[in-house]
Design a protein around this motif. Sequence first.
Motif, mmCIF file in Angstrom:
data_model
loop_
_atom_site.group_PDB
_atom_site.id
_atom_site.type_symbol
_atom_site.label_atom_id
_atom_site.label_comp_id
_atom_site.label_asym_id
_atom_site.label_seq_id
_atom_site.Cartn_x
_atom_site.Cartn_y
_atom_site.Cartn_z
ATOM 1 N N THR A 1 0.833 -1.198 0.000
ATOM 2 C CA THR A 1 0.000 0.000 0.000
ATOM 3 C C THR A 1 0.870 1.251 0.000
ATOM 4 N N VAL A 2 1.897 1.217 0.843
ATOM 5 C CA VAL A 2 2.755 2.397 0.972
ATOM 6 C C VAL A 2 3.440 2.740 -0.349
ATOM 7 N N VAL A 3 3.941 1.725 -1.055
ATOM 8 C CA VAL A 3 4.607 2.076 -2.320
ATOM 9 C C VAL A 3 3.616 2.636 -3.338
ATOM 10 N N ALA B 1 5.447 -9.775 1.262
ATOM 11 C CA ALA B 1 5.324 -8.447 0.640
ATOM 12 C C ALA B 1 6.021 -8.431 -0.718
ATOM 13 N N LEU B 2 7.214 -9.030 -0.757
ATOM 14 C CA LEU B 2 7.977 -9.014 -2.006
ATOM 15 C C LEU B 2 7.296 -9.874 -3.068
ATOM 16 N N MET C 1 2.015 -7.628 -8.287
ATOM 17 C CA MET C 1 1.436 -6.302 -8.537
ATOM 18 C C MET C 1 2.180 -5.585 -9.663
ATOM 19 N N VAL C 2 3.480 -5.749 -9.695
ATOM 20 C CA VAL C 2 4.287 -5.091 -10.721
ATOM 21 C C VAL C 2 3.980 -5.709 -12.081
ATOM 22 N N ARG C 3 3.924 -7.038 -12.079
ATOM 23 C CA ARG C 3 3.760 -7.739 -13.342
ATOM 24 C C ARG C 3 2.353 -7.547 -13.907
ATOM 25 N N LEU D 1 8.483 -2.539 -4.972
ATOM 26 C CA LEU D 1 8.726 -2.338 -3.542
ATOM 27 C C LEU D 1 10.222 -2.437 -3.283
ATOM 28 N N THR D 2 10.823 -1.322 -2.897
ATOM 29 C CA THR D 2 12.262 -1.336 -2.634
ATOM 30 C C THR D 2 12.521 -1.572 -1.153
#
Lengths: 402, 233
Positions: A35-37, A347-348, A354-356, A363-364
Amino acid sequence: MLELKPMLSALWRNKVPALLIALQLALTLAIISNTVVIVKDRIAKIERPTGIAVEEIIAINVMAIPNNYDMIGAVSSDLELLRKLPFVKDATITNQVPLSRSGSAGTFYTQPNQEVGGEVSNRYNTDPNFINTLGLKLVAGRNFTNAEMQYFDPSEIRDINVAVITQQFADKIYPDQDPIGKPLYDGNTSHPIEIIGVIERHLGAWVDWSKAGNVAFFPIVRNTQDVNYLVRAEPGKRDDVLKTLVDKLSERDPQRVIKTRVLSEYVARSYAGDNLMVKVLSIVAATLSFIVALGIVGLTIFWINQRAKQIGVRRALGASRSNISRYFLIENSLIAVTGIALGSAAALIVNQYMVRDYSQPVLTLLPLLICALLVLVVSLAAALAPALRAANISPATATRSV
Amino acid sequence: MLKMHNVRKSFRTDTIETHALRDFSLEVKEGEFVSVTGPSGSGKTTFLNIAGLLETPTGGQYLLDGEDVSNLNDRQRSRLRNEKIGFIFQGFNLIPDLSLFDNIDVPLRYRGFSAKERRKRIEKVLEQVGLSARAKHLPAQLSGGQQQRIAIARALAGEPRFLLADEPTGNLDSLMARQVMELLEFINEWGTTIVMVTHDPELARRAHRNIQIVDGQVCDLRPVTEQPEAATA
Ligand SMILES: Nc1ncnc2c1ncn2[C@@H]1O[C@H](COP(=O)(O)OP(=O)(O)O)[C@@H](O)[C@H]1O
Ligand SMILES: [Mg+2]
């Protein structure tokens, strides 16, 4: 005086409640960090510089009522009038209002008749006053001149000769080169448009478009039924100017429908979805943290009550109050650390997905670490009151209850 | 060793005030083995709790080893409990999630001993109570008598000068009770002062001295000759 080993073996014998809390924390971390990212990304998007003096600009739409209205004739009179109004810094004509979600774009090439490659860009048809009216910053070359302006009917095809483009567009289409004097080809054409100036930055019509910062300005005005003017007021005078605008323009020529809207309203509408997303996600994250904190409070209280006798015995055997509180806080930290480890992994994994599939930001490590710290703090804060309460269990509990 | 003068303890609830101890005066000398008897509810446990610094008296004076303990803070009281006093409870009170070894380790960790010192002491007391082979077991895997022996080992590991036992044999059958009593006598012979609450007249007689508490006061200070009717706990 850490009693990690026996604490761990005691925890191991009470796996289920411990694991429940750890999983809750893991889930929270996985959700909150993602959520934060997303929130961070949206806020960065909302707050990115536009290059535009958004708060000082009014957009005017003028639509001619008669069918054969001479818009080109009207434009120069309108602009002359607008520029003379009190508290008006400047005015310009444009085919699109920045950040309004409605505009035009095209593909430009570096070679004549090129069919592949190219770079997409917002395209503005405007006059030399656009730089001053929008508050843009020319960083290389020059602005176009009134002599370079072309006014024509839409049915006519005219070659455009010069363009001013944004730095971002210049970097894309002529990377690592000085763009000034270089040609642009508008679509699959052979007529070069010379790049004569570069402005620092500008955002086009669509804020969600990844190419929003690719912008080209051309010195042309087409004779259409409706045109847009942008008027820039002195700082703080926008609303005063707004009051008289419609009247003045109608007074000059009553054959048009004139509508005005401040640019900041367009911007607010453009980012409404992002703002809503930020709000909803923040509320979800805060609520989730709160619920998890409540869960930890509840489970810790339950768990401490279950071990009240044991706490009394420890006190009888020499544990001070602080020994007891510390025991439960360390135990809570162990559980939290387990939860955080699981949660970071989750999370990762969630983020990859989510990215894909949803092209969300990556998320860094830093935001993950910050969220992990937050989860740890929430967990410890939730355990604090029960742990302090546990310290108040009387040592006489050891002898009083059987 | 222990000196109480006019100690009072009352418990107040919304409706009633119970005087658990009233003008309670008693002295126990270094090396003594004192048994405490008395009817249920007479204040025996209250006396032990005050003696062992588990509860604070409402009034009166209590000197432990000549030191007035009434003004000590929680940390100081915990430290005294940890260093000078060993506790044995009727219900054994071993911590169910910890192995026997770790149970005995609990007070030693609060004491701040090194890992080596703790191990040495734990092995020694396990041997004394004859349960060395069971160090890794959990309390639930032991019989009541064995659990009480581990509890005694836990009380002894810190080498307390003062051992307090509240009906240590109350949950044990007579054979096991006798074994526990023999262990306590053995410990006392090595110099530890013991105060033991019991309902068992035979065990009470085996102490050097028997004190009877009735209605929150010491009733009798003679050496044991005959026993009052034992109340049931
Ligand atoms: N925490 C307490 N609150 C109220 N009354 C108590 C409390 N503890 C003990 N009492 C009362 O104090 C009296 C003495 O109790 P106790 O010392 O436990 O007696 P014994 O151990 O001789 O059976 C009893 O009347 C008991 O009900
Ligand atoms: Mg009792």
